[in-house]
Design a protein around this motif. Structure first.
Motif, short mmCIF file in Angstrom:
data_model
loop_
_atom_site.label_atom_id
_atom_site.label_comp_id
_atom_site.label_asym_id
_atom_site.label_seq_id
_atom_site.Cartn_x
_atom_site.Cartn_y
_atom_site.Cartn_z
N ILE A 42 90.32 77.52 19.20
CA ILE A 42 90.93 77.80 17.55
C ILE A 42 90.37 76.54 17.06
O ILE A 42 90.09 76.17 15.36
N ALA A 43 90.76 75.65 17.77
CA ALA A 43 89.76 73.98 16.52
C ALA A 43 88.98 74.07 16.08
O ALA A 43 88.62 73.30 14.95
N ALA A 44 88.05 74.78 17.31
CA ALA A 44 86.49 75.20 16.07
C ALA A 44 86.26 75.88 15.38
O ALA A 44 86.33 75.55 14.34
N GLU A 45 87.75 77.15 15.18
CA GLU A 45 87.36 78.10 14.52
C GLU A 45 88.08 77.13 12.97
O GLU A 45 87.52 77.33 11.82
N THR A 46 89.14 76.39 13.46
CA THR A 46 89.91 75.66 12.08
C THR A 46 89.21 73.87 11.76
O THR A 46 89.60 73.26 10.87
N GLY A 47 87.90 74.05 12.69
CA GLY A 47 87.15 72.56 12.04
C GLY A 47 88.29 71.50 12.45
O GLY A 47 87.93 70.01 11.90
N THR A 48 88.86 71.44 13.55
CA THR A 48 90.43 70.66 13.92
C THR A 48 89.41 69.94 15.10
O THR A 48 89.25 70.28 16.12
N ASP A 49 89.37 68.08 15.24
CA ASP A 49 88.47 67.99 16.24
C ASP A 49 89.55 67.71 17.04
O ASP A 49 91.14 67.81 17.24
N TYR A 50 89.59 67.75 18.18
CA TYR A 50 90.24 67.56 19.78
C TYR A 50 89.83 66.62 21.02
O TYR A 50 88.75 65.84 20.87
N VAL A 51 91.49 66.47 21.40
CA VAL A 51 91.40 65.51 22.43
C VAL A 51 92.17 66.40 23.50
O VAL A 51 92.93 67.09 23.37
N ASP A 52 91.51 65.93 24.68
CA ASP A 52 93.00 66.74 25.80
C ASP A 52 92.01 65.44 27.17
O ASP A 52 91.52 64.23 27.06
N PHE A 53 92.85 66.57 28.75
CA PHE A 53 93.17 65.26 29.21
C PHE A 53 92.76 65.41 30.78
O PHE A 53 92.72 65.36 31.78
N CYS A 54 92.14 66.44 30.23
CA CYS A 54 90.80 67.21 32.12
C CYS A 54 90.20 67.83 31.80
O CYS A 54 90.25 68.40 30.52
N LEU A 55 89.18 68.26 32.19
CA LEU A 55 88.16 69.34 32.35
C LEU A 55 88.41 70.41 33.30
O LEU A 55 88.54 70.70 34.44
N THR A 56 88.45 71.14 32.43
CA THR A 56 89.42 73.20 32.40
C THR A 56 87.82 73.32 33.12
O THR A 56 87.08 73.72 33.46
N ILE A 57 88.61 74.15 34.34
CA ILE A 57 87.57 75.31 35.41
C ILE A 57 86.37 75.59 34.01
O ILE A 57 84.97 76.09 34.72
N GLU A 58 87.26 76.79 33.05
CA GLU A 58 86.10 77.38 32.36
C GLU A 58 85.14 76.16 31.34
O GLU A 58 84.28 76.75 31.52
#
Length: 339
Positions: A42-58
């Motif tokens: 969704i962040a890619a679709e809306t052009g929103t920069d993104y931060v998270d806390f772990c690397l998902t399995i995906e």
């Protein structure tokens, strides 16, 4: 408080998340890992920069395609930015940059926290904690990933003061995959975490009984996951904040060559649980995880990080990261030893 507004949004509702991100410059995603891929898309679709806390399995399986998605959208997505992974990976990069070559990397999580009246607890998600101690552990040996049985390898690690010697076990963690991939030359890498020996024995029994499983079972007409039941019997981190006594944090060892000599650089950062609660209403683990995410988010906002795509901590400016970590009151320790 006029700069803060609170909105309640269902993290599983893609439409609501998209409406929220359309009006945002950056999203810091601390939802459980199974929701992270959706928020990234969704962040890619809306052009929103993104931060998270772990690397998902995906993300581990489809890193290149997610990276391309983010680049095509013109966004920067900073993933795996917490304590471990996050601060630990950046320490590894920082130390590796000081060595002429690197052969080994080790991340060791230590915590001597106690909770009066409660024998077993977790300073983060009990669900994640139960999963971590009941699934095979990944180790990087001789240049490739191998798996060992859960809590199969025990040793006593002498943490820098004030923690001292604690029993540690190998578990599955993102750093085992990330650090050897992005810091060249590493032949051996592992992640170890301090675990009470009594809890380790209980974790073995939980696994043998199948109480760690995430598949639904029928209990007198009620469908539930054994994992959820077990986690519900443990206190939630928010319920015990301010009651835990002790310290916790991460130690990173990078071993290689410097000026022709075998050398180890060891870096570590701890947080006191009491102090973290007084200042931030969090336990020490929560403080370090949150700060590990806040620092790269601020570096992104300030224009220090300009690269587009999916970025792991090893690709960030480590000196700037460490400097900002110190500015936020996190004491960063560094020790160089010629072996």
């Amino acid at each position: 408080m006029d700069k803060i507004s609170v909105l309640e949004v269902d993290g599983g509702d893609a439409k609501k998340i998209k409406q929220l991100l359309k009006t945002s410059d950056i999203v810091v995603n601390s939802l459980p890992w199974e929701f992270m891929g959706q928020v990234q898309r969704i962040a890619a679709e809306t052009g929103t920069d993104y931060v998270d806390f772990c690397l998902t399995i995906e993300a581990q399986k489809d890193f290149e395609s997610i990276d391309r998605m983010c680049k095509d959208a013109g966004i920067t997505a900073l993933t795996a930015n917490g304590l471990e992974p996050g601060i630990s990976d950046t320490f590894a990069r920082y130390a590796a940059n000081k060595l002429d070559s690197v052969e080994e990397a080790h991340v060791i999580d230590g915590d001597n926290g106690v909770l009066p009246g409660v024998e077993y607890f977790s300073t983060w998600s009990p669900v994640d904690w139960i999963e971590e101690v009941t699934i095979p552990a990944a180790v990087f040996r001789n240049g490739k990933i191998e798996y060992v049985p859960p809590l199969n390898v025990r040793e006593v690690y002498d943490f820098p003061p004030p923690l001292g010697p604690l029993p540690v076990y190998k578990t599955l963690h993102d750093e085992t995959f990330l650090i050897p991939k992005y810091i060249k030359g590493i032949k051996n890498m592992d992640f170890r975490i301090s675990i009470d020996d009594n809890f380790a024995r209980i974790a073995h029994m939980v696994r043998k009984l199948g109480l760690h499983k995430s598949e639904l079972i029928d209990v007198k007409g009620v469908k539930l996951r054994p994992l959820d039941l077990l986690a519900a019997l443990m206190p939630r981190p928010s319920e015990i904040a301010g009651k835990i006594k002790g310290q916790g944090g991460t130690v990173v060892e990078m071993i290689g060559k410097k000026d022709g000599e075998p050398t180890r650089i060891r870096m570590w950062a701890y947080a006191d649980h009491d102090d973290a609660y007084r200042k931030h209403r969090a336990n020490g683990t929560g403080l370090l995880v949150g700060t590990g995410g806040a620092v790269p988010a601020e570096m992104l906002v300030d224009g220090i990080i300009k690269q587009k795509g999916l970025l792991v901590p090893e690709l960030l400016p480590s000196e700037e990261f460490v400097a900002r970590l110190k500015q936020k009151g996190i004491k960063v320790n560094e020790e160089t030893t010629v072996l």
